[in-house]
Design an enzyme around this catalytic site. Structure first.
Site, PDB file in Angstrom:
ATOM      1  N   GLU A  49       0.870  -1.168   0.000  1.00  0.00           N
ATOM      2  CA  GLU A  49       0.000   0.000   0.000  1.00  0.00           C
ATOM      3  C   GLU A  49       0.911   1.223   0.000  1.00  0.00           C
ATOM      4  OE1 GLU A  49      -3.268  -0.888  -0.339  1.00  0.00           O
ATOM      5  OE2 GLU A  49      -3.246   1.242  -0.829  1.00  0.00           O
ATOM      6  N   SER A  50       0.959   1.924  -1.124  1.00  0.00           N
ATOM      7  CA  SER A  50       1.941   3.012  -1.236  1.00  0.00           C
ATOM      8  C   SER A  50       1.696   4.109  -0.195  1.00  0.00           C
ATOM      9  CB  SER A  50       1.945   3.599  -2.646  1.00  0.00           C
ATOM     10  OG  SER A  50       0.663   4.015  -3.018  1.00  0.00           O
ATOM     11  N   CYS A  79       4.945  -2.124  -8.338  1.00  0.00           N
ATOM     12  CA  CYS A  79       3.563  -1.731  -8.037  1.00  0.00           C
ATOM     13  C   CYS A  79       3.535  -0.549  -7.049  1.00  0.00           C
ATOM     14  CB  CYS A  79       2.799  -2.956  -7.551  1.00  0.00           C
ATOM     15  SG  CYS A  79       1.045  -2.763  -7.784  1.00  0.00           S
ATOM     16  N   HIS A 170       3.680  -7.616 -10.551  1.00  0.00           N
ATOM     17  CA  HIS A 170       4.430  -8.258  -9.464  1.00  0.00           C
ATOM     18  C   HIS A 170       5.315  -9.415  -9.980  1.00  0.00           C
ATOM     19  CE1 HIS A 170       2.570  -6.560  -5.747  1.00  0.00           C
ATOM     20  NE2 HIS A 170       1.656  -6.205  -6.630  1.00  0.00           N
ATOM     21  N   GLU A 172       7.454 -11.053  -8.438  1.00  0.00           N
ATOM     22  CA  GLU A 172       7.766 -12.036  -7.381  1.00  0.00           C
ATOM     23  C   GLU A 172       6.656 -13.081  -7.249  1.00  0.00           C
ATOM     24  OE1 GLU A 172       6.429  -9.176  -6.950  1.00  0.00           O
ATOM     25  OE2 GLU A 172       5.182  -9.086  -5.164  1.00  0.00           O
TER      26      GLU A 172
HETATM   27  N1  GLN Z   1      -2.736   0.105  -5.287  1.00  0.00           N
HETATM   28  C1  GLN Z   1      -1.602   0.028  -4.449  1.00  0.00           C
HETATM   29  C2  GLN Z   1      -1.049   1.403  -4.151  1.00  0.00           C
HETATM   30  O1  GLN Z   1      -1.036   2.266  -4.971  1.00  0.00           O
HETATM   31  C3  GLN Z   1      -0.500  -0.814  -5.051  1.00  0.00           C
HETATM   32  C4  GLN Z   1      -0.933  -2.241  -5.122  1.00  0.00           C
HETATM   33  C5  GLN Z   1       0.195  -3.212  -5.122  1.00  0.00           C
HETATM   34  O2  GLN Z   1       1.323  -2.909  -4.754  1.00  0.00           O
HETATM   35  N2  GLN Z   1      -0.132  -4.422  -5.486  1.00  0.00           N
HETATM   36  O3  GLN Z   1      -0.616   1.565  -3.065  1.00  0.00           O
END
Ligand code: GLN
Length: 190
Positions: A49-50, A79, A170, A172
């Site tokens: 979660e950024s 991501c 992703h 990984e």
């Molecule tokens: N939607 C998330 C964000 O912007 C990222 C999702 C993820 O890392 N899989 O924080």
């Protein structure tokens, strides 16, 4: 001495990167404090979660140390990690680290429900790559020196800025290790 790749481990999907690196014979360490970065030859900013990761980066005063490392060492942002690497983000809850000149839109491909896989054509390998997208960001614009390495519907999902790599998906979450291997070439070149 063997090079150690740091993996930012404040929140999110960091453990699987350690597993892949170990499979590839690369030493890694989890990074939670600025001083941990002293021993890192490169850094992975994982998915998650950024907004939360951004808050924790501020709480532990990690931003200056990450920016310093990125001046000379490769960073891979996955991501949420891609969101953090950007110079501009469409959400004021995230304070991006500006490691690459790009504008990124969070959750461009919708919510968890809209997670998907896509077959990508990679700029550096002839065999297609099946990528996993989870609430993925999109790259809205990039600087001149940024190379596009893969797209979904003409939208960049993998870009390279110098030795840094940013991915909407992703790598990984699959047994296909080509993305990590491609980035690790920059780590080894140092
Ligand atoms: N939607 C998330 C964000 O912007 C990222 C999702 C993820 O890392 N899989 O924080």
């Amino acid at each position: 001495m063997q090079k150690t790749v740091g993996i930012l481990a404040l929140q999110g999907a960091y453990q699987k990167h350690a597993d892949i690196l170990s499979l590839l014979g690369v030493q890694s360490m989890l990074v939670r404090r600025p001083e941990h970065l002293h021993d890192c030859a490169a850094l992975i900013l994982p998915g998650g979660e950024s907004t939360s990761i951004s808050l924790l980066i501020q709480k532990y005063e990690l931003a200056p140390a990450i920016k310093k490392l990125a001046e000379t060492r490769p960073v891979m942002g996955v991501c949420a990690g891609m969101v953090l690497m950007a110079s501009e983000v469409n959400d004021t809850h995230v304070q991006p680290l500006a490691l690459a000149p790009m504008r990124v839109q969070r959750n461009h491909y919708g919510r968890q429900l809209h997670s998907f896989t896509a077959e990508l054509e990679l700029a550096f390998d002839a065999t297609p790559y099946r990528a996993h997208f989870i609430r993925a960001p999109a790259v809205e614009s990039i600087g001149n020196d940024t190379k596009i390495l893969a797209c979904v519907k003409n939208q960049p999902v993998m870009v390279q800025y110098g030795q840094h790599l940013a991915l909407s998906f992703h790598p990984e979450l699959t047994h296909d290790t080509r993305i990590h291997q491609y980035w690790l070439k920059h780590v080894k070149q140092q």
